[in-house]
Design an enzyme around this catalytic site. Structure first.
Site, PDB file in Angstrom:
ATOM      1  N   VAL A   1       0.835  -1.207   0.000  1.00 16.69           N
ATOM      2  CA  VAL A   1       0.000   0.000   0.000  1.00 16.69           C
ATOM      3  C   VAL A   1       0.865   1.251   0.000  1.00 16.69           C
ATOM      4  O   VAL A   1       0.540   2.250  -0.632  1.00 16.69           O
ATOM      5  CB  VAL A   1      -0.977  -0.019   1.199  1.00 16.69           C
ATOM      6  CG1 VAL A   1      -1.720   1.307   1.304  1.00 16.69           C
ATOM      7  CG2 VAL A   1      -1.955  -1.176   1.052  1.00 16.69           C
ATOM      8  N   GLY A   2       1.968   1.213   0.731  1.00 17.62           N
ATOM      9  CA  GLY A   2       2.881   2.351   0.706  1.00 17.62           C
ATOM     10  C   GLY A   2       2.540   3.454   1.681  1.00 17.62           C
ATOM     11  O   GLY A   2       2.801   4.637   1.427  1.00 17.62           O
TER      12      GLY A   2
ATOM     13  N   CYS B   1      10.674   1.322   7.526  1.00 16.96           N
ATOM     14  CA  CYS B   1      10.615   2.273   6.409  1.00 16.96           C
ATOM     15  C   CYS B   1      12.000   2.518   5.820  1.00 16.96           C
ATOM     16  O   CYS B   1      13.001   2.500   6.540  1.00 16.96           O
ATOM     17  CB  CYS B   1      10.044   3.603   6.886  1.00 16.96           C
ATOM     18  SG  CYS B   1       8.403   3.475   7.569  1.00 16.96           S
TER      19      CYS B   1
ATOM     20  N   ILE C   1       6.185  -9.574  14.617  1.00 18.82           N
ATOM     21  CA  ILE C   1       7.019  -9.075  13.528  1.00 18.82           C
ATOM     22  C   ILE C   1       6.199  -8.206  12.576  1.00 18.82           C
ATOM     23  O   ILE C   1       4.988  -8.372  12.475  1.00 18.82           O
ATOM     24  CB  ILE C   1       7.651 -10.232  12.726  1.00 18.82           C
ATOM     25  CG1 ILE C   1       6.568 -11.131  12.130  1.00 18.82           C
ATOM     26  CG2 ILE C   1       8.599 -11.027  13.594  1.00 18.82           C
ATOM     27  CD1 ILE C   1       7.071 -12.222  11.191  1.00 18.82           C
TER      28      ILE C   1
ATOM     29  N   GLY D   1      -0.284 -12.930   7.455  1.00 16.58           N
ATOM     30  CA  GLY D   1      -1.263 -14.011   7.472  1.00 16.58           C
ATOM     31  C   GLY D   1      -0.718 -15.282   8.097  1.00 16.58           C
ATOM     32  O   GLY D   1       0.427 -15.338   8.570  1.00 16.58           O
TER      33      GLY D   1
ATOM     34  N   GLY E   1       0.370 -13.650  11.847  1.00 16.06           N
ATOM     35  CA  GLY E   1      -0.374 -14.883  11.582  1.00 16.06           C
ATOM     36  C   GLY E   1      -1.305 -15.319  12.680  1.00 16.06           C
ATOM     37  O   GLY E   1      -1.718 -16.483  12.712  1.00 16.06           O
TER      38      GLY E   1
ATOM     39  N   THR F   1      -4.156  -9.486   9.698  1.00 18.06           N
ATOM     40  CA  THR F   1      -4.849 -10.030   8.532  1.00 18.06           C
ATOM     41  C   THR F   1      -6.207 -10.622   8.885  1.00 18.06           C
ATOM     42  O   THR F   1      -7.164 -10.509   8.107  1.00 18.06           O
ATOM     43  CB  THR F   1      -3.961 -11.088   7.853  1.00 18.06           C
ATOM     44  OG1 THR F   1      -2.728 -10.468   7.460  1.00 18.06           O
ATOM     45  CG2 THR F   1      -4.624 -11.671   6.621  1.00 18.06           C
TER      46      THR F   1
END
Length: 303
Positions: free
Chosen positions: A71-72, A130, A191, A217, A244, A266
């Site tokens: 997505v940025g 980043c 993470i 995920g 996850g 997710t």
């Protein structure tokens, strides 16, 4: 009902379940589906000093057991957050936490300083995955020196709870964790996403516009679990585990591995009420095993 409350530095959570940045908007988007005040902490989407348009489409792709995103860090900047978003979320009775991102140390510092003035925001989560534009694009969080420098600079201006989100795309995550602890972090979360990619075989082209993206995920859970276990043994500050977590059982595993709290990412896209279900599942687990407090199982892995 067991005592689910936990502490992350001076931050008090009613339960150890938090939302992961970028998967829960600003919280308000989910209020039709879940009671926001039953969530231990809501980490809002990444906020930068200036407006960011994000990456070109396509920037998301499904994987067999998760997803890729690039997505940025699309957002309208910290000043927009303060004037338009903050008034909408400041009265939600849980911990509203802002994820802070930047392309230079000065960006992080100025953004953190502005958020420090907001009474109803008790903590920030520093995204050090980043790219540092002044150092050729290498992420701040992949070297102990880079991670330490940005955390130390933010610590000088930010007076509340400082959580630092660690990148898994490193050789030794414990080295990075110890570096940010030494620089003044109150907690680490880990993470962040793993670097991955997806290819359209028929078109012979990458699916994401950026070619690579962050993988999250169910598939990343064993890696995240291992890293949380390693980091919890390497630092004295609280660890927040994510990666996850799809149900209460996953959450309990992270707590046993040494996490004081967890984040769900997710899974929010699959079930918008998963956070409360996980909290209830943790409580059921504690009751079944005769524990009166969630603190009794943190780091309780028998090896």
């Amino acid at each position: 009902m067991a005592d689910l409350s936990v502490n992350i530095g001076n931050l008090k959570l009613s339960n150890p379940v938090m939302t992961a940045s970028g998967t829960f908007g600003y919280g308000k988007e989910f209020e039709d589906f879940v009671d926001l005040e039953k969530i231990g902490g809501i980490i809002v989407k990444g906020t930068t000093l200036h407006r960011r348009e994000g990456n070109p489409y396509p920037r998301m792709a499904e994987t067999p057991m998760g997803m890729l995103n690039a997505v940025g860090l699309q957002n309208k900047g910290v000043d927009y957050f303060i004037s338009e978003i903050y008034p909408q979320i400041k009265d939600i009775r849980t911990n509203m936490i802002v994820n802070v991102s930047g392309s230079a140390i000065e960006d992080y510092v100025q953004t953190a300083e502005k958020i420090n003035a907001l009474d109803a925001i008790p903590a920030i989560e520093l995204n050090i995955s980043c790219p540092n534009v002044k150092q050729g694009g290498m992420a701040f969080g992949v070297t102990a020196k880079g991670a330490s420098e940005v955390v130390k600079a933010v610590r000088e201006v930010y007076k509340k709870t400082l959580i630092v989100k660690l990148s898994p795309n490193v050789t030794d995550i414990t080295e990075i964790a110890r570096a940010v602890e030494g620089a003044g972090a109150d907690s680490v979360s880990l993470i962040n996403t793993l670097l991955g990619m997806a290819i359209d075989a028929e078109k012979r082209r990458p699916i994401l516009s950026t070619i690579t993206g962050g993988m999250s995920g169910a598939a990343v859970k064993p890696i995240a679990l291992r890293m949380v276990w390693q980091v919890s043994k390497a630092v004295k500050i609280p660890v927040i585990g994510l990666g996850g977590i799809m149900n209460w059982k996953d959450a309990v595993e992270f707590l046993l591995a040494g996490a004081s709290a967890i984040q769900i990412g997710t899974a929010n896209f699959i079930d918008p009420a998963i956070t409360v279900k996980v909290s209830e599942g943790i409580n059921d687990y504690l009751d079944r095993h005769g524990f009166t407090s969630v603190k009794d199982i943190i780091g309780g892995l028998i090896v």
